[in-house]
Write an enzyme that holds these catalytic residues in place. Sequence first.
Site, PDB file in Angstrom:
ATOM      1  N   LYS A 121      -7.196 -11.929   6.167  1.00 30.05           N
ATOM      2  CA  LYS A 121      -6.466 -13.062   5.221  1.00 30.05           C
ATOM      3  C   LYS A 121      -6.830 -14.375   5.751  1.00 30.05           C
ATOM      4  CE  LYS A 121      -2.362 -10.255   5.196  1.00 30.05           C
ATOM      5  NZ  LYS A 121      -1.323 -10.263   5.685  1.00 30.05           N
ATOM      6  N   LYS A 204      -9.225  -0.149   0.482  1.00 31.11           N
ATOM      7  CA  LYS A 204      -8.048   0.610   0.444  1.00 31.11           C
ATOM      8  C   LYS A 204      -8.062  -0.195  -0.220  1.00 31.11           C
ATOM      9  CE  LYS A 204      -5.182  -2.498   3.572  1.00 31.11           C
ATOM     10  NZ  LYS A 204      -3.987  -2.685   3.613  1.00 31.11           N
ATOM     11  N   LYS A 207      -1.574  -3.469  -2.150  1.00 32.87           N
ATOM     12  CA  LYS A 207      -0.647  -4.441  -3.163  1.00 32.87           C
ATOM     13  C   LYS A 207      -1.485  -5.792  -3.306  1.00 32.87           C
ATOM     14  CE  LYS A 207       2.324  -5.138   1.015  1.00 32.87           C
ATOM     15  NZ  LYS A 207       3.562  -5.132   1.140  1.00 32.87           N
TER      16      LYS A 207
HETATM   17  P1  AMP Z   1       1.724  -3.524   4.890  1.00 29.40           P
HETATM   18  O1  AMP Z   1       1.842  -3.285   3.043  1.00 29.40           O
HETATM   19  O2  AMP Z   1       0.684  -4.234   4.782  1.00 29.40           O
HETATM   20  O3  AMP Z   1       2.805  -4.364   4.753  1.00 29.40           O
HETATM   21  O4  AMP Z   1       1.703  -1.616   4.851  1.00 29.40           O
HETATM   22  C1  AMP Z   1       3.303  -1.270   4.985  1.00 29.40           C
HETATM   23  C2  AMP Z   1       2.359   0.344   5.894  1.00 29.40           C
HETATM   24  O5  AMP Z   1       1.536   0.628   4.538  1.00 29.40           O
HETATM   25  C3  AMP Z   1       1.261   0.373   6.835  1.00 29.40           C
HETATM   26  O6  AMP Z   1       1.839   0.921   8.347  1.00 29.40           O
HETATM   27  C4  AMP Z   1       0.203  -0.260   7.110  1.00 29.40           C
HETATM   28  O7  AMP Z   1      -0.403   1.089   6.766  1.00 29.40           O
HETATM   29  C5  AMP Z   1       0.494   1.348   5.066  1.00 29.40           C
HETATM   30  N1  AMP Z   1      -0.959   0.659   4.185  1.00 29.40           N
HETATM   31  C6  AMP Z   1      -0.638   0.203   3.265  1.00 29.40           C
HETATM   32  N2  AMP Z   1      -1.974   0.093   2.891  1.00 29.40           N
HETATM   33  C7  AMP Z   1      -2.269   1.548   3.448  1.00 29.40           C
HETATM   34  C8  AMP Z   1      -3.097   2.201   2.266  1.00 29.40           C
HETATM   35  N3  AMP Z   1      -4.011   2.038   1.001  1.00 29.40           N
HETATM   36  N4  AMP Z   1      -3.343   3.561   2.548  1.00 29.40           N
HETATM   37  C9  AMP Z   1      -2.333   3.974   4.257  1.00 29.40           C
HETATM   38  N5  AMP Z   1      -2.074   4.053   3.973  1.00 29.40           N
HETATM   39  C10 AMP Z   1      -0.795   1.765   3.737  1.00 29.40           C
END
Ligand code: AMP
Length: 344
Positions: A121, A204, A207
């Site tokens: 980041k 991965k 968003k």
């Molecule tokens: P974040 O959007 O970074 O706050 O992630 C929130 C939750 O979603 C966390 O537990 C991440 O590990 C999970 N997560 C985000 N992107 C993925 C993905 N592509 N595959 C699986 N889990 C995800």
Amino acid sequence: MSDPINAQFRPRIFSGIQPSGGLTLGNYLGALKRFAALQGGEAETIYCIVDLHAITVWQEPEQLRARIREAAAAFMAAGVDPAQSILFNQSQVSAHAEMAWLFNTVARVGWMYRMTQFKDKAGKNSENASLGLLAYPALMAADILTYQATAVPVGEDQKQHLELTRDIAAKFNHDYGVTHFPITEPLIEGVATRVMSLRDGSRKMSKSDPSDASRINLTDDADTIATKIRKARTDADPLPGSMEGLKDRPEAKNLVNIYAALADETPDEVLARFEGQGFGAFKPALAEVAVSALSPITARMSDYMADPAQIDRTLADGADRAAAIALPILERTKEIMGLLRTRN
Ligand code: AMP
Ligand code: TRP
């Protein structure tokens, strides 16, 4: 393997999601769907919209407010029930920020620089990153340990942060000679702990990916979902009869995993049905499964979004219930550290 120390704590599950953009199928399969499934078990479930984490990179205030409500709607639409779980936004329970400061004195600077999420980041110009972005994992440890949470369901990408949470808990317990914090277990389970981009099987689904075609958003309509799946990158080979055969085909493997997670099947069960068929047959079937799983969620989300005042009331109630658990643990932490309490 659970740490023996944890037997002293009541089972409690905590997890959080940043309101820093629209949520994706990755968030749903890696997090939200599992959050809902963990309700009603032995452990109390506490789920948090981590707005203080979101502001470690710039957020437009008006947009952030909307995204916090949207995240709350997504949690509920995915089945997180505010009557069974505690659902709230982080900034409303000041114990998180306070505990994070205490942990800033426990964690070491070198631990923070090693975090791959910080490196990703912050990019090349890391001197210009916010100090909060560097300290981010200490706040995440605070989120978890302010509730003495014993288990944390997350996707694969959060593994390193959870190891750091365990390091902070162990160092605190060791330095002060107490068993005040559990050594939290990561729950990284199932076939969808790392949902990959639809455009590139080595990245991965995120968003923050500049290409909207790389992800399925929880707000996408049925046509958009079908189009994105039809255009997803794949290869020309037919599907094999088991996952063994997909070892070197990341894009194909990702689509099969997504199908399996959405349909609550194992990837091998999915392949047993599609063996010998190409993506011309598989993709429409996947689109159908995806639309039938996601459309009701999208619809419920917009129902919730239609009443922002109700969302705010739900989050406020969650914050009160969260604070009731967090405050005594925070106070005890300060007492252990020798911070003098002069008022009641
Ligand atoms: P974040 O959007 O970074 O706050 O992630 C929130 C939750 O979603 C966390 O537990 C991440 O590990 C999970 N997560 C985000 N992107 C993925 C993905 N592509 N595959 C699986 N889990 C995800
Ligand atoms: N860092 C997590 C992410 O980006 C979000 C998060 C913050 C979190 N605090 C947490 C996850 C506590 C689990 C537990 O996905």
